[in-house]
Design a protein around this motif. Structure first.
Motif, PDB file in Angstrom:
ATOM      1  N   ASP A 134       2.558  22.735 -72.982  1.00 34.18           N
ATOM      2  CA  ASP A 134       1.107  22.682 -73.125  1.00 34.18           C
ATOM      3  C   ASP A 134       0.731  22.002 -74.437  1.00 34.18           C
ATOM      4  N   SER A 135      -0.446  22.343 -74.974  1.00 33.93           N
ATOM      5  CA  SER A 135      -0.923  21.688 -76.192  1.00 33.93           C
ATOM      6  C   SER A 135      -0.026  21.979 -77.396  1.00 33.93           C
ATOM      7  N   GLN A 136       0.642  23.125 -77.420  1.00 28.96           N
ATOM      8  CA  GLN A 136       1.574  23.408 -78.509  1.00 28.96           C
ATOM      9  C   GLN A 136       2.725  22.392 -78.504  1.00 28.96           C
ATOM     10  N   ALA A 137       3.206  22.085 -77.304  1.00 31.71           N
ATOM     11  CA  ALA A 137       4.284  21.105 -77.183  1.00 31.71           C
ATOM     12  C   ALA A 137       3.802  19.722 -77.601  1.00 31.71           C
ATOM     13  N   ARG A 138       2.568  19.386 -77.259  1.00 30.94           N
ATOM     14  CA  ARG A 138       2.049  18.076 -77.655  1.00 30.94           C
ATOM     15  C   ARG A 138       1.958  17.956 -79.170  1.00 30.94           C
ATOM     16  N   LEU A 139       1.464  18.986 -79.830  1.00 32.15           N
ATOM     17  CA  LEU A 139       1.370  18.953 -81.284  1.00 32.15           C
ATOM     18  C   LEU A 139       2.753  18.876 -81.926  1.00 32.15           C
ATOM     19  N   PHE A 140       3.728  19.513 -81.309  1.00 32.48           N
ATOM     20  CA  PHE A 140       5.105  19.410 -81.792  1.00 32.48           C
ATOM     21  C   PHE A 140       5.601  17.965 -81.696  1.00 32.48           C
ATOM     22  N   VAL A 141       5.288  17.290 -80.578  1.00 35.57           N
ATOM     23  CA  VAL A 141       5.711  15.909 -80.397  1.00 35.57           C
ATOM     24  C   VAL A 141       5.073  15.000 -81.443  1.00 35.57           C
ATOM     25  N   GLU A 152       2.076   2.861 -89.897  1.00 35.50           N
ATOM     26  CA  GLU A 152       1.240   1.931 -89.139  1.00 35.50           C
ATOM     27  C   GLU A 152       1.358   2.164 -87.643  1.00 35.50           C
ATOM     28  N   ARG A 153       2.595   2.315 -87.159  1.00 36.07           N
ATOM     29  CA  ARG A 153       2.761   2.542 -85.721  1.00 36.07           C
ATOM     30  C   ARG A 153       2.245   3.912 -85.321  1.00 36.07           C
ATOM     31  N   MET A 154       2.423   4.896 -86.189  1.00 37.35           N
ATOM     32  CA  MET A 154       1.930   6.231 -85.874  1.00 37.35           C
ATOM     33  C   MET A 154       0.409   6.223 -85.747  1.00 37.35           C
ATOM     34  N   ASP A 155      -0.259   5.528 -86.639  1.00 35.94           N
ATOM     35  CA  ASP A 155      -1.722   5.439 -86.565  1.00 35.94           C
ATOM     36  C   ASP A 155      -2.180   4.777 -85.272  1.00 35.94           C
ATOM     37  N   SER A 156      -1.386   3.838 -84.765  1.00 30.42           N
ATOM     38  CA  SER A 156      -1.791   3.101 -83.565  1.00 30.42           C
ATOM     39  C   SER A 156      -1.662   3.923 -82.283  1.00 30.42           C
ATOM     40  N   ILE A 157      -0.832   4.972 -82.295  1.00 33.23           N
ATOM     41  CA  ILE A 157      -0.623   5.741 -81.064  1.00 33.23           C
ATOM     42  C   ILE A 157      -1.145   7.167 -81.141  1.00 33.23           C
ATOM     43  N   GLU A 158      -1.460   7.659 -82.349  1.00 36.50           N
ATOM     44  CA  GLU A 158      -1.770   9.074 -82.491  1.00 36.50           C
ATOM     45  C   GLU A 158      -2.978   9.490 -81.659  1.00 36.50           C
ATOM     46  N   GLY A 159      -3.977   8.609 -81.556  1.00 36.34           N
ATOM     47  CA  GLY A 159      -5.158   8.952 -80.763  1.00 36.34           C
ATOM     48  C   GLY A 159      -4.812   9.200 -79.306  1.00 36.34           C
ATOM     49  N   ASP A 160      -3.945   8.350 -78.740  1.00 32.30           N
ATOM     50  CA  ASP A 160      -3.539   8.533 -77.342  1.00 32.30           C
ATOM     51  C   ASP A 160      -2.742   9.813 -77.150  1.00 32.30           C
ATOM     52  N   TRP A 161      -1.865  10.121 -78.103  1.00 31.62           N
ATOM     53  CA  TRP A 161      -1.015  11.294 -77.953  1.00 31.62           C
ATOM     54  C   TRP A 161      -1.793  12.596 -78.079  1.00 31.62           C
ATOM     55  N   LEU A 162      -2.965  12.546 -78.674  1.00 31.47           N
ATOM     56  CA  LEU A 162      -3.765  13.755 -78.812  1.00 31.47           C
ATOM     57  C   LEU A 162      -4.690  13.981 -77.623  1.00 31.47           C
ATOM     58  N   LYS A 163      -4.693  13.072 -76.640  1.00 29.41           N
ATOM     59  CA  LYS A 163      -5.513  13.274 -75.450  1.00 29.41           C
ATOM     60  C   LYS A 163      -4.982  14.443 -74.641  1.00 29.41           C
TER      61      LYS A 163
END
Length: 357
Positions: A134-141, A152-163
């Motif tokens: 669930d969301s706990q696993a997503r935050l862990f990822v 730089e790469r983290m900033d480019s994907i972090e928004g998608d991973w938090l959906k």
């Protein structure tokens, strides 16, 4: 390790047999000679075998002790120097949160470490990591990605991973690492995932799973949760004939093998009922229900600490010790908590690697 000890035994045993026969032949003629030879042989065999047995017991101790101590984290949470208005917002960002392993006794002897980016990349080189939950696993990822990716790469994907409620896949080409997040909020979702891997005969190197919060909110029946966990445990156990291993090439440059998964369970966080943001959550996810769910998790023997197949990533103890200053809604915690969990998992992988020596 055992084979190595046996190989070391062979020449010592031959020496022992030869000298014992010679000594026996002289026994009736010279008892002093016999006992002198026996003492010499005993000392020689002991010296010969000590290094092998010492190594065996060191690794045996590491296996039995350090993997069970890797969750022993302490926190230092201090207010930041910010203006009064920011403090009154009660934001988790108004506190500095520092963590480390307990630096005393058995925990200190295990020499757990905070991984640098390069060490984490070495350990996860050519690996396939799957995190499902669930969301706990997503935050862990997100924390794991923050550790292995550049800013730089983290900033480019972090928004998608938090959906919310979505699966994600990512490949880090420079080290050949693949990371999948599978949205699987219920235990049955996790069971279906395990069975899919079993049917395809394709297994990730590292599999992190966790569930419970959605079941507590929407089903609210600890006995049913326990029954579903038991089904999940049985499906996981069916994978165990393929033994997890690590390729060992040095203390921090070990690459994970692709034979079978290293299995982890991401526990439920401590819930602070008064901070939960919905009335239904405050009613259904109370302390009594949380403890009932935690009890059936222990009773079903899914966790390694209870004789089961999955190593626990103990978010419960981390969130309890970090406290209300580390959460804004009583359920989802500050990134520092999930960062600590990522380092706990990496240290546990490293500890497991020593078992294969």
């Amino acid at each position: 390790m055992i084979e190595g000890v046996q190989r070391a035994n062979t020449p010592a045993c031959l020496v022992f047999i030869v000298y014992t026969l010679m000594a026996a032949w002289h026994l009736s003629r010279n008892k002093l000679l016999f006992f002198s030879c026996a003492l010499f042989i005993t000392l020689a065999v002991g010296v010969h075998l000590t290094p092998s047995f010492t190594s065996f017991f060191v690794f045996d101790h590491y296996r039995d002790s350090c993997t069970d101590l890797v969750n022993e984290i302490v926190w230092d949470v201090q207010p930041k120097s910010v203006d009064v208005l920011d403090v009154q917002k009660n934001s988790t960002e108004t506190y500095d949160k520092n963590w480390d392993w307990v630096r005393s006794g058995k925990v200190s002897a295990c020499e757990f470490q905070k991984f640098s980016k390069s060490d984490a990349l070495h350990l996860l080189n050519r690996s396939w990591v799957v995190v499902a939950g669930d969301s706990q696993a997503r935050l862990f990822v997100v924390s794991l990605l923050r550790l292995v990716l550049d800013e730089e790469r983290m900033d480019s994907i972090e928004g998608d991973w938090l959906k919310r409620h979505s699966d994600y896949k990512l490949v880090i080409d420079e080290i050949g690492m693949k990371l999948d997040f599978i949205w699987a909020p219920y235990e049955t979702n996790l069971t279906h995932l395990i069975m899919k891997y079993k049917v395809k005969r394709t297994y990730p190197d590292v599999l992190v799973m966790g569930s419970g919060l959605w079941h507590m909110l929407h089903v609210n029946n600890a006995s049913d949760y326990g029954a579903r966990l038991l089904v999940l445990k049985n499906s996981v156990v069916s994978l165990l004939p393929i033994s997890p291993e690590l390729v060992t090439n040095g203390p921090v440059t070990r690459c994970l093998s692709n034979r079978s998964p290293h299995l982890f369970w991401l526990g439920m966080p401590t819930l602070i009922n008064g901070m939960l943001n919905m009335e239904a959550k405050r009613e259904r996810m109370n302390d009594a229900m949380w403890h009932a769910y935690d009890k059936v998790l222990g009773d079903c023997k899914l966790l390694h600490q209870r004789g089961g197949p999955l190593m626990l990533l103990d978010i419960q103890s981390l969130t309890r010790n970090c406290g209300p200053r580390c959460t804004f809604d009583g359920m989802h915690y500050d990134g520092a908590v999930y960062d600590a969990l990522a380092h706990i998992m990496l240290n546990d992988l490293l500890a497991q690697s020593y078992q294969s020596l």
